[in-house]
Enzyme design. Structure first.
Site, short mmCIF file in Angstrom:
data_model
loop_
_atom_site.label_atom_id
_atom_site.label_comp_id
_atom_site.label_asym_id
_atom_site.label_seq_id
_atom_site.Cartn_x
_atom_site.Cartn_y
_atom_site.Cartn_z
CG HIS A 248 -7.53 -2.90 1.18
ND1 HIS A 248 -6.83 -4.08 1.11
CD2 HIS A 248 -8.06 -2.85 2.43
CE1 HIS A 248 -6.93 -4.72 2.27
NE2 HIS A 248 -7.68 -3.99 3.08
CG HIS B 115 -2.05 -0.97 1.14
ND1 HIS B 115 -2.92 -1.20 2.19
CD2 HIS B 115 -2.47 -1.79 0.15
CE1 HIS B 115 -3.81 -2.12 1.84
NE2 HIS B 115 -3.55 -2.49 0.61
#
Length: 562
Positions: free
Chosen positions: A541, A498
């Site tokens: 996300h 991420h």
């Protein structure tokens, strides 16, 4: 060097953002759009299309599989840093999780130089893009839930609940056990409040049981447009013109599939969408970055922009694995639990909050030192104060747990959502465009370590609370000491994939690289639209938000082209 052609827009990178941008910009038949990417067409690749093979596909040549710099705080380990390599980018290899984040985290974007960027403005783009497949009755019975007010049903991006969703007794056991630990059910994790336990929707078509990657959603349906041109090549640098007092992005130099160096020219704009781990390299090779660093690389300075490649924030990921003595649990279990600081730290939360607040100046000094002087202490301190407010005063979620059961294996993957550690990504050498120098500084900050340890302890309590007869395969024991937990965390931490912030959208004085229109400071005709522009980590996300940012960027660009 050969000039291939002239286009109105050049988009560098056919990933999550670039695929959508190419779709939207080429929707105007009067505009020509080139999409430059070194990746392959994965249509017909069963491993990509099958949602159940998302772990396996990440171990193929569709993953750049970059390696980090040695991490001193992790015993000098190098960590694998995944990134998608194909038409569709990382959306080809990710876990397809569709989770947006907490409202307060997006609202904070406004406070760092981005007027109009907040949760309410982003929500419309999430909804525009989404084609939610409402769960079937059996999926509702298995725990799927949603609030229709926060979703779209007419967009191109398929979002649904996994067709292989577990529909046995483990769901209720997981839900009840998390509730016993103070984490109640969240009816819709995408409504701007992630706190609690829920089942993740995913970017997939649950009817066809296929992955909904960026190319499938936005490129292949319009691939025959005669104003959209696919250029197979690796972008190297921006080519500059001299039509104004500012350097103007005139085109892109790229290495073609045959190894030749070629140039594509842009009448209107160049848009970099190569990702948080590649776009900074292109900027630096183009002479945009920290002047001292560029000079050391023997690159002529075009724009002294010290924030390029800095402010990278990545989340640490650990996994605890058990063997279920009772036998296999069938189906897929995309169970997510999001946890606030108050919930995670309990009676110690106020003390930890105060210690963190008092330590911010020291943390800022450490980050600036790690940037080799590219960042300013006052700027970093302000950013950390904003993050502190989000974490402790607005009580957004700071931890996430993925509860998984697969066959006889039971697992908790867990990560700190808003780490205070800051890393960087830069060119190693002038020519190393495919070999980034990635230094995530995992667990540099003591709060990040403590947070990760406490999440691990919570996971152990969860599994003990289920009453399942299991043996530990990988992980610290529930009664392990702080030292034992810390050792386990540091020895096994991995990338959460991420990474963001390396070309941050915030004011230039804070170390920003792009403005609120995603234009690179000090230039004309050059924008960045990828995870690098996201300035702060959030409780979600990346996929959902990257699509929304790209949709908003396309709208800005098209309005400007009229």
């Amino acid at each position: 060097m050969a000039t291939v052609a002239v286009y109105d827009y050049i988009v560098v990178g056919a990933g999550t953002c670039g695929s959508l941008l190419a779709n939207r910009l080429s929707s105007n038949p009067e505009l020509s759009v080139a999409l430059i990417d070194p990746g392959v067409d994965t249509r017909g690749n069963e491993a990509v299309e099958d949602p159940a093979q998302w772990i396996e596909v990440g171990q193929t040549s569709l993953n750049w599989d970059y390696q980090s710099e040695p991490q001193p705080q992790l015993g000098n380990r190098r960590l694998s840093m995944p990134a998608g390599k194909g038409i569709g980018g990382t959306s080809l290899i990710n876990g397809m999780t569709y989770v947006r984040g907490d409202k307060a985290q997006f609202d904070a974007w406004e406070s760092i130089g981005n007027p109009g960027w907040n949760w309410d403005s982003m929500l419309q783009y999430y909804i525009e893009l989404e084609h939610l497949f409402a769960p079937n009755q059996w999926q509702l019975d298995a725990g799927a839930s949603y609030d229709e007010h926060y979703h779209g049903f007419d967009g191109e991006l398929s979002v649904g609940f996994n067709p292989d969703l577990h529909n046995g007794t483990f769901y209720n056991l997981a839900r009840e056990t998390w509730a016993s630990l103070g984490h109640d059910h969240n009816d819709d994790v995408n409504r701007g409040v992630t706190d609690g336990f829920s089942i993740w929707p995913q970017t997939l078509d649950p009817v066809k049981n296929t992955r909904a990657d960026a190319a499938t959603a936005f490129l292949w349906p319009i691939a025959d447009r005669n104003n959209l041109f696919f250029v197979n090549g690796t972008a190297s640098r921006v080519a500059w013109g001299n039509e104004s007092c500012l350097p103007v992005a005139q085109g892109v130099d790229f290495i073609a599939a045959d190894g030749s160096l070629q140039t594509a020219l842009a009448r209107k704009e160049v848009i970099l969408a190569a990702g948080a781990l590649r776009t900074p390299l292109i900027l630096e090779k183009s002479g945009v970055g920290h002047a001292a660093r560029l000079q050391n690389l023997d690159i002529d300075v075009v724009v002294d922009l010290p924030g390029v490649g800095e402010n990278m924030i990545e989340q640490p990921n650990n996994v605890i694995v058990y063997n279920n003595a009772a036998g296999p649990i069938p189906g897929y279990t995309p169970y997510g639990t999001f946890i606030t600081a108050k919930e995670l730290f309990g009676a110690d939360e106020e003390k930890i909050a105060l210690q963190t607040k008092e330590s911010i100046p020291a943390y800022a000094e450490q980050i600036v030192k790690g940037s080799n002087g590219a960042l300013e202490i006052a700027a970093v301190q302000k950013l950390l104060e904003i993050q502190y407010n989000i974490m402790f005063e607005q009580n957004t979620t700071i931890a996430e747990v993925f509860t998984a059961a697969s066959g006889t294996s039971l697992a908790s993957a867990f990560w700190a959502l808003m780490p205070l550690s800051r890393g960087s990504v830069h060119l190693k050498t002038k020519e190393a465009i495919n070999d980034p120098q990635i230094d995530p500084h995992y667990l540099d900050n003591p709060l990040d370590v403590h947070t990760q340890v406490e999440i691990g302890r919570l996971c152990s309590k969860f599994w003990a609370g289920t009453g399942i007869d299991f043996t530990t395969i990988a992980g610290a024991q529930a009664n392990a000491t702080n030292e034992e937990w810390t050792t386990f965390i540091k020895d096994t931490v991995a990338a959460n994939s991420h990474s963001l912030g390396s070309t941050a959208m915030m004011s230039r004085d804070l170390g920003g690289v792009v403005d609120d229109q995603l234009r690179v400071y000090g230039t004309r005709g050059l924008r960045v639209v990828d995870a690098g522009v996201l300035p702060l980590q959030f409780s979600g996300h990346l996929t959902a938000t990257l699509y929304a940012v790209a949709q908003r960027a396309a709208e800005m660009i098209l309005k400007g082209s009229l």
